[in-house]
Design an enzyme around this catalytic site. Structure first.
Site: not given
Length: 137
Positions: A92, A108
């Protein structure tokens, strides 16, 4: 036995680079290389897990997309252009672009928001099952 391992490894890599979109993340380099139909298109700096956290290694298909995602685990932190690949783990965008190129996330794979938008749209265009995420040391 070693030659069989290398043969399978190279066959797997060749297959993955032919499968629509492939995002290969090298944790030691803090880089992502993006391929479309086997052709290298981009190399981008990323941030993976900081000390005390973990970015899982392996190969996955994209599971779902979320354009305006906010973290339910980390104070509604913005996660624009999220591509979820394993549980709560996603590729992301981040507003913390000064940290790209060094470990900084909770696990992440963070990208510059412009790069995340490109990858998100590529994934949407080829379909989730045709987008592969490969994360290695």
């Amino acid at each position: 036995m070693r030659s069989v391992f290398y043969a399978v490894f190279f066959l797997l890599c060749a297959t993955l680079t032919q499968a629509g979109v492939v995002a290969k993340v090298d944790v030691s380099e803090q880089k992502m290389r993006v391929y479309s139909n086997g052709k290298h298109l981009y190399t981008w700096s990323v941030s993976t897990a900081r000390k005390g956290k973990w970015t899982p290694r392996g190969t996955w298909s994209a599971k779902h997309l979320s354009r305006h995602h906010k973290s339910s685990l980390y104070n509604n932190a913005p996660m624009p252009y999220s591509i979820f690949y394993s549980g709560n783990f996603a590729i992301h965008g981040t507003n913390n672009i000064s940290r790209l190129g060094s470990p900084a996330s909770a696990g992440c794979v963070r990208l510059h928001p412009e790069h995340a938008a490109v990858l998100f749209n590529m994934t949407r265009n080829v379909g989730l099952k045709n987008m592969k995420v490969v994360i290695r040391d």
